[in-house]
Scaffold this motif. Structure first.
Motif, PDB file in Angstrom:
ATOM      1  N   THR A  56       0.636  -1.262   0.052  1.00 48.98           N
ATOM      2  CA  THR A  56      -0.071  -0.136  -0.095  1.00 48.98           C
ATOM      3  C   THR A  56       1.059   1.117  -0.085  1.00 48.98           C
ATOM      4  OG1 THR A  56      -0.224   0.042   2.413  1.00 48.98           O
ATOM      5  CG2 THR A  56      -1.703  -1.326   1.299  1.00 48.98           C
ATOM      6  N   ARG A  59       1.432   1.954  -3.620  1.00 53.24           N
ATOM      7  CA  ARG A  59       0.201   2.615  -3.949  1.00 53.24           C
ATOM      8  C   ARG A  59       0.435   4.103  -3.790  1.00 53.24           C
ATOM      9  NH1 ARG A  59      -4.358   1.983  -6.976  1.00 53.24           N
ATOM     10  NH2 ARG A  59      -6.023   3.038  -6.098  1.00 53.24           N
ATOM     11  N   ASP A  60       0.402   4.374  -2.408  1.00 51.89           N
ATOM     12  CA  ASP A  60       0.067   5.654  -2.021  1.00 51.89           C
ATOM     13  C   ASP A  60       1.152   6.886  -2.385  1.00 51.89           C
ATOM     14  OD1 ASP A  60      -0.760   7.797   0.103  1.00 51.89           O
ATOM     15  OD2 ASP A  60       1.397   7.392   0.806  1.00 51.89           O
ATOM     16  N   LYS A  66       1.528  11.246  -8.827  1.00 54.87           N
ATOM     17  CA  LYS A  66       0.746  11.129 -10.234  1.00 54.87           C
ATOM     18  C   LYS A  66       0.640  12.449 -10.925  1.00 54.87           C
ATOM     19  CE  LYS A  66      -2.409   8.800 -12.758  1.00 54.87           C
ATOM     20  NZ  LYS A  66      -2.466   9.795 -14.019  1.00 54.87           N
ATOM     21  N   VAL A  73      -0.719   4.450 -11.779  1.00 48.92           N
ATOM     22  CA  VAL A  73      -0.804   4.161 -10.410  1.00 48.92           C
ATOM     23  C   VAL A  73      -1.248   2.604 -10.336  1.00 48.92           C
ATOM     24  CG1 VAL A  73      -2.002   4.411  -8.134  1.00 48.92           C
ATOM     25  CG2 VAL A  73      -1.659   6.337  -9.684  1.00 48.92           C
ATOM     26  N   PRO A  74      -0.195   2.027  -9.750  1.00 48.22           N
ATOM     27  CA  PRO A  74      -0.508   0.263  -9.599  1.00 48.22           C
ATOM     28  C   PRO A  74      -1.489  -0.115  -8.622  1.00 48.22           C
ATOM     29  CG  PRO A  74       1.465   1.039  -8.276  1.00 48.22           C
ATOM     30  CD  PRO A  74       0.870   2.168  -8.733  1.00 48.22           C
ATOM     31  N   ASN A  75      -2.188  -1.021  -8.810  1.00 46.46           N
ATOM     32  CA  ASN A  75      -3.120  -1.588  -8.059  1.00 46.46           C
ATOM     33  C   ASN A  75      -2.386  -2.779  -6.996  1.00 46.46           C
ATOM     34  OD1 ASN A  75      -5.314  -0.316  -9.058  1.00 46.46           O
ATOM     35  ND2 ASN A  75      -5.459  -1.673 -10.735  1.00 46.46           N
ATOM     36  N   VAL A  76      -3.083  -2.891  -5.878  1.00 46.45           N
ATOM     37  CA  VAL A  76      -2.578  -3.927  -5.087  1.00 46.45           C
ATOM     38  C   VAL A  76      -3.253  -5.251  -5.414  1.00 46.45           C
ATOM     39  CG1 VAL A  76      -2.254  -4.612  -2.581  1.00 46.45           C
ATOM     40  CG2 VAL A  76      -2.022  -2.294  -3.286  1.00 46.45           C
ATOM     41  N   ARG A 185      -6.881   1.420   0.930  1.00 42.82           N
ATOM     42  CA  ARG A 185      -6.211   1.873  -0.366  1.00 42.82           C
ATOM     43  C   ARG A 185      -6.118   0.616  -1.049  1.00 42.82           C
ATOM     44  NH1 ARG A 185      -3.364   4.815   3.705  1.00 42.82           N
ATOM     45  NH2 ARG A 185      -2.963   6.913   2.743  1.00 42.82           N
ATOM     46  N   CYS A 186      -6.680  -0.579  -1.000  1.00 41.41           N
ATOM     47  CA  CYS A 186      -6.995  -1.542  -1.663  1.00 41.41           C
ATOM     48  C   CYS A 186      -8.255  -1.487  -2.366  1.00 41.41           C
ATOM     49  CB  CYS A 186      -6.650  -2.835  -0.875  1.00 41.41           C
ATOM     50  SG  CYS A 186      -4.970  -3.198  -0.361  1.00 41.41           S
TER      51      CYS A 186
END
Length: 448
Positions: A56, A59-60, A66, A73-76, A185-186
């Motif tokens: 996370t 991602r944060d 960005k 932005v990657p996904n978890v 965040r997920c």
């Protein structure tokens, strides 16, 4: 009946430290745990949690940068990060048990109950020991309202095969906040319901308010001053009922988690049969971490009512003290250095030393330095909104009494404050140090 010089109940970090240290000095040692060896931190707490948080954090960081150099932005991937986490968890119990065998420590996998001052029942085995150590840690508080048993535990969260679309956490402590931030965040819809008017009551509230802001901005619903009274299972969801100012309100969620605190795991040991004094805070111990009423027994970690915070490094330190006192006789009194405590949310909240309220209650002449510093370079280069500090300085000798931070790298920076407090470093010495730059630690001189 099997006889030992030392028998340890609980194989977390405190118990493991005591067993191995005593065995290294030639004592005959046995240890038991009804759960896999390793304890909460390694298997069901700090370590696996931090592995998941790592994903996370990526991602944060990407979200904050960005269009500032980061395009995507990657996904978890929940399944992948859980598999990565499990690789650490699965490795621990056999590694620990191998270490016990190497040290000629007898291992058991059973709950324990006292039969007398120095005897235990472990399944079909009866154990007698000159010294018995209670290092059983803590476990989730029982929710004693209707349907309370339907709430899952923090252990369950760390073993979710799939992340639910919606989650509700009962309780407003660090476990609720950390897991809520992970889930949000997920992509999950998250609610925290806390019975108090303020969450994270043990932390400096001037800093907590910044975490509340960040939590709400993340989309987490924070419901305060609400006492949960009922959980009902309805088809594929749960209905949670709470009361605020006498008014009833309900929440619909796919999953409910009990994060209402963790009392010591001592109440199934039948301590009354051993003459051990205890309370809801744990086994009553003296300055040697010896039972206040049964000299055959010691306690360490979350199971003891000592003044140490419920943190893994504290349990390890107490473990060394107990082992030393068993080996040499009571020669080592427990004394706690500054104990940093961290809420591993994003942003991270960290604290060490006294809060302002504690300094005031001790009638210390102090000075407070508090500031929101989102305009500092370190905050701007990381595009961080919440960056603040509150330091409390002794006016008489110009040493630091307490430090409270929120922002990037706070979990690392707080350790430098802990060193400064322990060594009674004067703020002039900190202000005139040369820190590597630009780092988060280089902000310390401006916080004093």
């Amino acid at each position: 009946m099997k006889k030992y010089d030392v028998f340890v109940i609980g194989s977390g970090m405190a118990g493991m430290t005591i067993a191995n240290k005593c065995a290294s000095k030639g004592l005959k040692v046995g240890i038991t745990d009804e759960l896999p060896y390793g304890g909460t931190c390694a298997l069901r707490g700090c370590d696996p949690k931090k592995v998941i948080i790592g994903a996370t954090e990526v991602r944060d960081f990407a979200i904050r940068l960005k269009d500032k150099g980061i395009d995507t932005v990657p996904n978890v991937n929940w399944r992948d990060i859980m598999a990565f986490k499990q690789s650490f968890v699965d490795a621990m119990p056999p590694k620990i048990e191998k270490g016990y065998r190497h040290n000629d420590i007898d291992t058991y996998h059973s709950s324990a109950k006292f039969l007398s001052k120095n005897t235990l029942q472990l399944g079909t085995d009866t154990i007698e020991a000159d010294k018995i150590v209670i290092a059983t840690g803590a476990k989730p508080r029982v929710l004693d309202f209707e349907g309370g048993y339907l709430a899952l535990s923090s252990t369950d969260f760390l073993n979710l095969k799939e992340l639910p679309q919606s989650l509700l956490f009962i309780g407003g402590g660090y476990i609720a906040f950390e897991f809520a931030h992970i889930a949000a965040r997920c992509g999950a819809d998250v609610t925290i319901v806390h019975r108090g008017k303020r969450p994270l009551e043990n932390f400096e509230q001037d800093i907590v308010v910044h975490l509340i802001n960040a939590t709400k901005e993340l989309g987490i619903k924070l419901v305060l001053a609400t006492e949960v009274s009922k959980i009902e299972k309805r088809d594929n969801h749960y209905t949670v009922t709470g009361t605020t100012d006498g008014k009833e309100m309900t929440f619909r969620t796919e999953t409910v988690f009990n994060s209402a605190g963790r009392p010591p795991a001592i109440f199934d040991l039948e301590l009354d049969k051993s003459g051990i004094s205890f309370s809801k805070e744990g086994v009553a111990v003296n300055e040697y971490l010896q039972s206040a009423s049964n000299p055959n027994v010691y306690a360490a970690g979350d199971a003891a009512d000592s003044k140490g915070l419920p943190l893994t490094p504290v349990a390890v330190m107490e473990g060394h003290i107990v082992a030393s006192n068993i080996i040499k006789g009571n020669t080592k009194k427990v004394s706690y250095p500054p104990m940093p405590s961290v809420v591993f949310t994003l942003p991270t909240l960290a604290a060490v030393g006294l809060t302002e309220a504690e300094a005031k209650s001790q009638k210390i002449e102090y000075q407070v330095n508090y500031n929101e510093v989102g305009n500092w370079f370190n905050a701007e280069r990381l595009n961080v909104k919440e960056y603040a500090f509150k330091t409390i300085v002794n006016k008489e000798d110009h040493t630091i009494l307490g430090a409270h931070l929120i922002g990037p790298n706070a979990e690392e920076t707080i350790n430098l404050f802990a060193i400064a407090i322990k060594t009674k470093m004067r703020i002039h010495d900190l202000r005139t140090m040369i820190f590597s730059y630009p780092t988060l630690s280089s902000d310390i001189p401006y916080m004093l």
